[in-house]
Design an enzyme around this catalytic site. Structure first.
Site, mmCIF file in Angstrom:
data_model
loop_
_atom_site.group_PDB
_atom_site.id
_atom_site.type_symbol
_atom_site.label_atom_id
_atom_site.label_comp_id
_atom_site.label_asym_id
_atom_site.label_seq_id
_atom_site.Cartn_x
_atom_site.Cartn_y
_atom_site.Cartn_z
ATOM 1 N N TYR A 298 0.874 -1.182 0.000
ATOM 2 C CA TYR A 298 0.000 0.000 0.000
ATOM 3 C C TYR A 298 0.906 1.224 0.000
ATOM 4 O O TYR A 298 1.357 1.685 1.049
ATOM 5 C CB TYR A 298 -0.890 0.026 1.246
ATOM 6 N N THR B 128 -17.832 2.091 -5.860
ATOM 7 C CA THR B 128 -19.268 1.817 -5.944
ATOM 8 C C THR B 128 -20.026 2.928 -5.228
ATOM 9 O O THR B 128 -19.708 3.263 -4.082
ATOM 10 C CB THR B 128 -19.591 0.462 -5.254
ATOM 11 N N LEU C 95 -22.728 4.381 -3.078
ATOM 12 C CA LEU C 95 -23.614 3.842 -2.037
ATOM 13 C C LEU C 95 -24.970 4.567 -1.997
ATOM 14 O O LEU C 95 -25.769 4.344 -1.095
ATOM 15 C CB LEU C 95 -22.947 3.939 -0.657
HETATM 16 N N1 LIG Z 1 -7.220 -7.926 0.564
HETATM 17 C C1 LIG Z 1 -7.474 -7.138 -0.447
HETATM 18 O O1 LIG Z 1 -7.376 -7.525 -1.611
HETATM 19 C C2 LIG Z 1 -7.873 -5.704 -0.182
HETATM 20 C C3 LIG Z 1 -8.296 -4.884 -1.235
HETATM 21 C C4 LIG Z 1 -8.663 -3.587 -0.944
HETATM 22 C C5 LIG Z 1 -8.631 -3.122 0.365
HETATM 23 N N2 LIG Z 1 -8.219 -3.937 1.388
HETATM 24 C C6 LIG Z 1 -8.232 -3.477 2.796
HETATM 25 O O2 LIG Z 1 -9.558 -3.118 3.116
HETATM 26 C C7 LIG Z 1 -9.603 -1.788 3.642
HETATM 27 C C8 LIG Z 1 -10.880 -1.129 3.187
HETATM 28 O O3 LIG Z 1 -10.883 -1.019 1.780
HETATM 29 P P1 LIG Z 1 -10.853 0.362 1.008
HETATM 30 O O4 LIG Z 1 -10.322 1.451 1.862
HETATM 31 O O5 LIG Z 1 -10.214 0.140 -0.317
HETATM 32 O O6 LIG Z 1 -12.386 0.572 0.695
HETATM 33 P P2 LIG Z 1 -13.672 1.009 1.575
HETATM 34 O O7 LIG Z 1 -13.403 0.969 3.015
HETATM 35 O O8 LIG Z 1 -14.813 0.280 1.006
HETATM 36 O O9 LIG Z 1 -13.872 2.518 1.072
HETATM 37 C C9 LIG Z 1 -12.880 3.479 1.135
HETATM 38 C C10 LIG Z 1 -13.350 4.624 0.230
HETATM 39 O O10 LIG Z 1 -14.523 5.193 0.783
HETATM 40 C C11 LIG Z 1 -14.269 6.549 1.161
HETATM 41 N N3 LIG Z 1 -14.914 6.743 2.458
HETATM 42 C C12 LIG Z 1 -14.594 6.156 3.646
HETATM 43 N N4 LIG Z 1 -15.441 6.546 4.605
HETATM 44 C C13 LIG Z 1 -16.327 7.400 4.029
HETATM 45 C C14 LIG Z 1 -17.427 8.151 4.506
HETATM 46 N N5 LIG Z 1 -17.814 8.069 5.786
HETATM 47 N N6 LIG Z 1 -18.097 8.946 3.633
HETATM 48 C C15 LIG Z 1 -17.717 9.017 2.330
HETATM 49 N N7 LIG Z 1 -16.679 8.338 1.806
HETATM 50 C C16 LIG Z 1 -15.978 7.526 2.661
HETATM 51 C C17 LIG Z 1 -12.777 6.695 1.220
HETATM 52 O O11 LIG Z 1 -12.393 8.003 0.874
HETATM 53 P P3 LIG Z 1 -11.797 9.035 1.977
HETATM 54 O O12 LIG Z 1 -10.382 8.651 2.209
HETATM 55 O O13 LIG Z 1 -11.981 10.347 1.319
HETATM 56 O O14 LIG Z 1 -12.654 8.873 3.204
HETATM 57 C C18 LIG Z 1 -12.336 5.724 0.131
HETATM 58 O O15 LIG Z 1 -12.464 6.301 -1.156
HETATM 59 C C19 LIG Z 1 -8.350 -1.114 3.077
HETATM 60 O O16 LIG Z 1 -7.940 -0.026 3.861
HETATM 61 C C20 LIG Z 1 -7.370 -2.248 3.071
HETATM 62 O O17 LIG Z 1 -6.765 -2.321 4.352
HETATM 63 C C21 LIG Z 1 -7.857 -5.223 1.120
#
Ligand SMILES: NC(=O)c1ccc[n+]([C@@H]2O[C@H](COP(=O)([O-])OP(=O)(O)OC[C@H]3O[C@@H](n4cnc5c(N)ncnc54)[C@H](OP(=O)(O)O)[C@@H]3O)[C@@H](O)[C@H]2O)c1
Length: 313
Positions: free
Chosen positions: A87, A245, A247
């Site tokens: 990351y 996506t 929401l």
């Molecule tokens: N194992 C895997 O293959 C894999 C893949 C992807 C991710 N991950 C892990 O899963 C965690 C979560 O995934 P993710 O961060 O990619 O996706 P997520 O949690 O589904 O969404 C994050 C996105 O949503 C936005 N967001 C977060 N809170 C919000 C709110 N209250 N209102 C509006 N927008 C909001 C964030 O932008 P802002 O920063 O502007 O809030 C960011 O663009 C990651 O941090 C990582 O540790 C694992």
């Protein structure tokens, strides 16, 4: 997480997390706790670190902001933080930011990392690590985070777009051996099928599965239930849609209006209500979004809400 005794704390160490046990307003423990691997108690609302370094093509990361968000997450009660050495953005790396924010780590904070994808300095995920490359990947995380033992390491398999039905046995056996050696406390798998989870469990105990799953993306429901039956934590990624996506779906909005909550809060609460094995790891680099997400731990959805949002099983 126990910090490496060989590593001095960076000058810019934390102000609020230097004690062995952090203080907390406990918002993140609203939905209760999960016994990770049957040995480590974590609140079911954690924090994902992937957004901290900023996007490859987008606004650059901001060190002060990322450190503030991370410390606030822990202050609000998050005790499970998900990261990876891969990351990183052109300017920042998630592991560096976590270390700057939290080192020396409080004993009740669990930092989980993952190995598997190999990413080059142009940001391209160009290959999956071969078994003989995994030790170096684990050692990189140990060094980056400044610890002697990693709390939990996921083997992340398959393509970015989804899992592929390939054997993970040889790679998982390497991580199991590194666990025996004392470099890793607990093991997880990520982006896996039920068959791959079974293969991993035949080699060593699996404490956590990290797959794509969310209220608008319920394709992995059977594995969520399988994890609950087996006492394995299920950490959904993209529970908030991953920024890809929208929401703004009607039923999410309706449930949000009922509770005076945002759609992102409903998405988090839905996962927590969906299965007792789910530990949420929403990702954000925004303090305001973090506060909003943690507050979702106090949002309790009822049967009517769940019926409206769907509950595939
Ligand atoms: N194992 C895997 O293959 C894999 C893949 C992807 C991710 N991950 C892990 O899963 C965690 C979560 O995934 P993710 O961060 O990619 O996706 P997520 O949690 O589904 O969404 C994050 C996105 O949503 C936005 N967001 C977060 N809170 C919000 C709110 N209250 N209102 C509006 N927008 C909001 C964030 O932008 P802002 O920063 O502007 O809030 C960011 O663009 C990651 O941090 C990582 O540790 C694992």
């Amino acid at each position: 997480m126990t910090s490496s005794s060989a590593e001095p704390a960076p000058d810019s160490g934390p102000t609020s997390t230097t004690s062995t046990t952090t203080t907390s307003t406990d918002s993140a423990s609203g939905p209760g706790v999960f016994e990770l691997g049957g040995t480590v108690t974590i609140p079911r609302l954690g924090f994902g670190a992937m957004q901290l370094p900023g996007r490859w093509s987008g606004p650059a990361g901001d060190t002060a902001k990322a450190v503030a968000v991370t410390r606030r997450a822990v202050e609000l009660g998050a005790r499970y933080i998900d990261t990876a050495a891969f990351y990183f953005s052109p300017t920042h790396r998630a592991n560096d930011l976590l270390r700057e924010a939290l080192y020396p780590y409080a004993s009740d904070v669990t930092i989980a990392t993952k190995v598997g994808p190999l990413r080059n300095e142009t940001g391209e995920m160009y290959a999956e690590a071969r078994p003989d490359q995994l030790r170096a990947e684990v050692e990189r995380n140990l060094e980056d985070l400044g610890v002697d033992t990693l709390d939990l390491v996921h083997l992340r398999v398959g393509r970015l777009s989804g899992g592929v039905a390939e054997s993970l046995g040889e790679r998982f056996a390497v991580l199991a051996a590194l666990r025996e050696e004392g470099l890793i406390r607990q093991l997880g798998v990520s982006n896996v099928t039920s068959g791959q989870l079974a293969e991993a469990r035949s080699i060593a105990p699996v404490a956590a599965v990290q797959n794509r799953f969310g209220v608008l993306d319920q394709g992995d429901a059977a594995l969520v239930d399988e994890c609950a039956d087996a006492g394995i934590a299920y950490m959904p990624f993209f529970a908030l849609g991953g920024g890809h996506t929208d929401l703004g779906q009607e039923n999410l909005r309706k449930v949000g209006e009922r509770h005076g909550a945002t759609v992102h809060q409903v998405a988090i609460a839905w996962g927590l209500a969906r299965s007792p094995s789910i530990v949420q790891i929403p990702g954000t680099a925004s303090l305001a979004h973090l506060e909003e997400n943690v507050a979702a731990g106090r949002l309790v959805l009822d049967e009517d809400d769940m019926a409206l949002l769907g509950r595939r099983g």
